[in-house]
Design a protein around this motif. Structure first.
Motif, short mmCIF file in Angstrom:
data_model
loop_
_atom_site.label_atom_id
_atom_site.label_comp_id
_atom_site.label_asym_id
_atom_site.label_seq_id
_atom_site.Cartn_x
_atom_site.Cartn_y
_atom_site.Cartn_z
N LYS A 84 -51.90 -2.35 66.50
CA LYS A 84 -51.66 -3.61 66.84
C LYS A 84 -49.52 -3.83 67.00
O LYS A 84 -49.35 -4.31 67.18
CB LYS A 84 -52.03 -4.71 66.43
CG LYS A 84 -51.41 -5.30 64.77
CD LYS A 84 -52.14 -6.06 64.58
CE LYS A 84 -51.65 -6.76 63.20
NZ LYS A 84 -52.07 -8.00 63.11
N TYR A 111 -52.41 -1.21 77.18
CA TYR A 111 -53.79 -2.40 77.65
C TYR A 111 -54.24 -1.72 79.05
O TYR A 111 -55.27 -2.75 79.05
CB TYR A 111 -53.31 -3.89 76.59
CG TYR A 111 -52.88 -3.87 75.15
CD1 TYR A 111 -53.86 -3.61 74.21
CD2 TYR A 111 -51.77 -3.52 75.01
CE1 TYR A 111 -53.21 -4.08 73.56
CE2 TYR A 111 -51.57 -3.96 74.00
CZ TYR A 111 -52.34 -4.41 73.13
OH TYR A 111 -51.78 -4.12 71.00
N GLU A 137 -60.61 -4.07 72.26
CA GLU A 137 -60.19 -4.63 71.83
C GLU A 137 -60.05 -5.51 70.54
O GLU A 137 -58.92 -5.26 69.90
CB GLU A 137 -60.17 -6.24 72.25
CG GLU A 137 -59.99 -6.72 73.88
CD GLU A 137 -60.35 -7.25 74.25
OE1 GLU A 137 -60.44 -8.55 74.23
OE2 GLU A 137 -60.37 -7.75 75.98
N LYS A 138 -61.67 -5.28 69.52
CA LYS A 138 -60.93 -5.26 68.42
C LYS A 138 -60.58 -3.59 67.48
O LYS A 138 -59.75 -4.34 66.01
CB LYS A 138 -62.57 -6.02 67.53
CG LYS A 138 -62.97 -6.24 66.21
CD LYS A 138 -64.10 -6.24 66.16
CE LYS A 138 -64.76 -6.06 64.17
NZ LYS A 138 -65.62 -6.37 64.04
N SER A 155 -56.23 -4.75 67.60
CA SER A 155 -56.50 -5.31 67.58
C SER A 155 -55.76 -5.17 65.17
O SER A 155 -55.60 -5.95 64.62
CB SER A 155 -57.23 -6.54 67.06
OG SER A 155 -58.07 -6.57 66.50
#
Length: 320
Positions: A71, A107, A139-140, A143
């Motif tokens: 991230k 992204y 996404e997880k 992050s």
């Protein structure tokens, strides 16, 4: 990617992407381009390591993967990935909107899982099954501050990058045999040509293979009648080599030799002078490049002198 094997230089990936109208292909091509940039950076860092133990390599790979996927990777993408995309692919690979951050390069413009898998394949390492499964939950996964840990890298293996060299060396051996053979030189030269062509399929920008391919074609045609088309084909390969490496001295010298042979075969004096002029131009260009330490220059100087004398003789005849 099979583009390289099909003779397409991967420098044109950006141009292909620029002209593509398919969103899936658009993202896939950018994924490949980014993977290659990261691969070069990891490989360079590997070469600078003083300790090449598995533990050190795993740590280095993990650090790079976190710089790409975590991230906190925004700075890496903006300051390192984006400028190199512009430079490596001549400004073709990224749209103006992507430069400005809409869509987001990381992204929205690439496939995260495919990027990780491709980096691993290009560098030569294997990720654990658990982290590969986690990467699918894009996404997880991205992050996290540090999604990769050294234990996620379970194996590092060598990549055989220069396999084209095998075909190059086989072609070189066959052409040397052909040059000394008194019976089946044509067959051996044909075999050498095929080996150089296979080398170029694997590495289209290998200028040495282009030079040797042209030389094999020329040597097979040398001294035969109706050989002009083969000699012209040889010149084309020398010119291709020079487009890749303008300081390829032997490509210039061989080009001059070919033009001198074409001049001898011409019945028209003006066409002969044209070829001699081309030969003199390439000889002069070759003279401005320093020869290699083991290179014999006497033959080149003799050929250059012969070209000058032949030009003078022909001009005198035309003047009469």
């Amino acid at each position: 990617m099979q583009m390289h094997r099909s003779g397409i230089n991967l420098r044109y990936l950006g141009k292909v992407r620029h002209h593509s109208e398919m969103d899936h292909l658009h993202r896939l091509l950018l994924t490949e381009m980014v993977a290659r940039i990261v691969k070069h950076r990891i490989r360079k860092a590997m070469r600078n390591l003083k300790d090449s133990s598995d533990a050190v390599l795993f740590e280095l790979i993990t650090d790079f993967l976190n710089r790409v996927f975590s991230k906190n990777s925004l700075q890496f993408w903006q300051n390192e990935v984006l400028p190199e995309l512009e430079q490596r692919y001549s400004g073709w690979g990224v749209s103006q909107e992507e430069r400005e951050g809409t869509p987001n390069l990381k992204y929205e413009s690439i496939f995260i899982y495919s990027l990780g898998k491709r980096i691993a394949n290009l560098v030569g390492f294997k990720l654990s099954k658990s982290v590969r499964a986690a990467m699918r939950k894009q996404e997880k996964f991205i992050s996290q501050a540090k999604p990769f840990k050294p234990e996620h890298v379970i194996k590092v293996y060598p990549i055989v990058k220069h396999i084209h060299r095998i075909y190059f060396e086989e072609g070189h051996a066959l052409s040397r045999l052909a040059a000394s053979s008194e019976t089946n030189s044509d067959v051996l030269f044909d075999q050498a040509v095929k080996k150089y062509q296979e080398s170029l399929l694997l590495k289209p920008d290998d200028y040495r293979s282009l030079i040797n391919l042209g030389l094999s074609l020329y040597l097979k045609a040398k001294g035969k009648t109706n050989n002009a088309s083969s000699i012209r084909e040889a010149i084309e390969h020398f010119q291709q080599a020079l487009e890749i490496e303008p300081k390829a001295r032997m490509a210039l010298i061989h080009t001059g030799t070919c033009h001198m042979d074409l001049a001898k075969s011409e019945l028209n004096s003006e066409k002969s002078i044209h070829h001699i002029t081309c030969a003199l131009k390439t000889y002069e260009m070759a003279s401005e490049i320093s020869p290699k330490p083991n290179e014999c220059v006497s033959d080149f100087l003799c050929d250059w002198g012969l070209a000058l004398a032949t030009q003078s003789s022909l001009l005198s005849k035309i003047g009469q």
